[in-house]
Structures are given as structure tokens and as C-alpha cells.
Motif scaffolding. Structure first.
Motif, PDB file in Angstrom:
ATOM      1  N   THR A  25       0.826  -1.205   0.000  1.00 35.11           N
ATOM      2  CA  THR A  25       0.000   0.000   0.000  1.00 35.11           C
ATOM      3  C   THR A  25       0.864   1.261   0.000  1.00 35.11           C
ATOM      4  N   HIS A  93      -7.951   3.587  -6.803  1.00 34.73           N
ATOM      5  CA  HIS A  93      -8.454   4.578  -5.850  1.00 34.73           C
ATOM      6  C   HIS A  93      -9.950   4.793  -6.005  1.00 34.73           C
ATOM      7  N   PHE A  96     -11.484   2.136  -4.058  1.00 34.95           N
ATOM      8  CA  PHE A  96     -11.399   2.455  -2.624  1.00 34.95           C
ATOM      9  C   PHE A  96     -12.428   3.523  -2.250  1.00 34.95           C
ATOM     10  N   GLY A  99     -15.693   2.364  -1.343  1.00 38.91           N
ATOM     11  CA  GLY A  99     -15.766   1.589  -0.108  1.00 38.91           C
ATOM     12  C   GLY A  99     -15.441   0.122  -0.280  1.00 38.91           C
ATOM     13  N   LEU A 102     -10.989  -2.439   0.758  1.00 43.54           N
ATOM     14  CA  LEU A 102     -10.247  -1.774   1.825  1.00 43.54           C
ATOM     15  C   LEU A 102      -9.577  -2.737   2.797  1.00 43.54           C
ATOM     16  N   LYS A 103      -9.870  -4.013   2.699  1.00 44.01           N
ATOM     17  CA  LYS A 103      -9.170  -4.978   3.540  1.00 44.01           C
ATOM     18  C   LYS A 103      -7.728  -5.055   3.071  1.00 44.01           C
ATOM     19  N   ALA A 107      -6.378  -4.872  -0.739  1.00 44.93           N
ATOM     20  CA  ALA A 107      -5.634  -3.676  -1.154  1.00 44.93           C
ATOM     21  C   ALA A 107      -4.268  -4.052  -1.714  1.00 44.93           C
TER      22      ALA A 107
END
Length: 132
Positions: A25, A93, A96, A99, A102-103, A107
Motif C-alpha cells: 500500500t 483509488h 477504494f 468503499g 479496503l481490507k 488492497a
């Protein structure tokens, strides 16, 4: 009471080695910023080429020589890779922002998909233009 060990702790999360290990990330975030700025080099080269075309043969000759040299081709292919990576990271993005993904594991997979996908799309694009 004040922490007496404070001076021995790392001062920044970007200290490599035993204090901090890069994660996908953070690498993806850095690559997005770097590729966004690196696209400027390719843009400048293309604008210079367009100006050379508009100004005539005297201006176009040196510009064409630079673009067709190994450094010009490296900049063009590097900018192409940066464009594809920046595009895929932007799509990541957007995912993301909705929503999703996001884990941490998801990611990281999306980050790897952007890196691998950018190399594949660059190779396909270069291969396509080499056939023309």
C-alpha cells in the motif's frame, strides 16, 4: 515522567531496515506520486516534438534525433509505463472511494494488479506500435 528511551526510537516510518518494512500500500502510494511527476518528462518530449513539427525541418531534425535515440525511446516507454500505472492506480483509488477493497489483503492484491497490469499493458502497447 519523560521517556528516557525516546532518542533510540525511529523518528520516521520511512526508516528502512529493522524499523520499517515497505508494504504494497505504501509502495503503491509512492509509485502513484512518482509516476504522476515522471509523466512530465514524456509530456515535455512530446510537446517539443510537436513544436519541431510546427517550426519546420530545421527544428524537427534535432528533435527527431533525440526522440529516436535510445534515451528518447527510454523516456517514451517509461512515460508509457507511468501512464498505464497511474491509470490503473487511479482506478484502484476509485474502487477504494466506493468503499470496496479496503481490507489489507485485497488492497495489496489490487496494488500488485496495478503494477503487473501496467507492465503487461505497456508491453502490449509497445508491441502494437512496433507492428505498425
Amino acid at each position: 515522567m519523560a521517556d528516557m528511551q525516546k532518542g533510540r526510537r525511529p523518528l520516521s516510518p520511512f526508516m528502512l531496515g529493522k524499523y520499517y518494512r515497505f508494504q504494497m500500500t505504501s509502495v503503491s502510494s509512492l509509485l502513484t506520486r512518482i509516476t504522476g511527476n515522471a509523466l512530465i518528462a514524456g509530456t515535455v518530449l512530446v510537446v517539443w516534438w510537436l513544436l519541431g513539427v510546427a517550426m519546420g525541418p530545421d527544428w524537427f531534425g534535432p528533435v527527431h534525433w533525440v526522440i529516436t535515440s535510445w534515451i528518447g525511446r527510454l523516456i517514451i516507454v517509461g512515460s508509457l509505463w507511468a501512464m498505464w500505472y497511474h491509470f490503473l492506480a487511479g482506478a484502484r483509488h476509485l474502487i477504494f472511494d466506493r468503499g470496496y477493497g479496503l481490507k489489507i489483503q485485497t488492497a495489496e492484491r489490487l496494488g500488485w494488479a496495478a503494477v503487473i497490469g501496467s507492465f503487461v499493458l505497456t508491453a502490449l502497447t509497445v508491441g502494437l506500435f512496433c507492428l505498425i
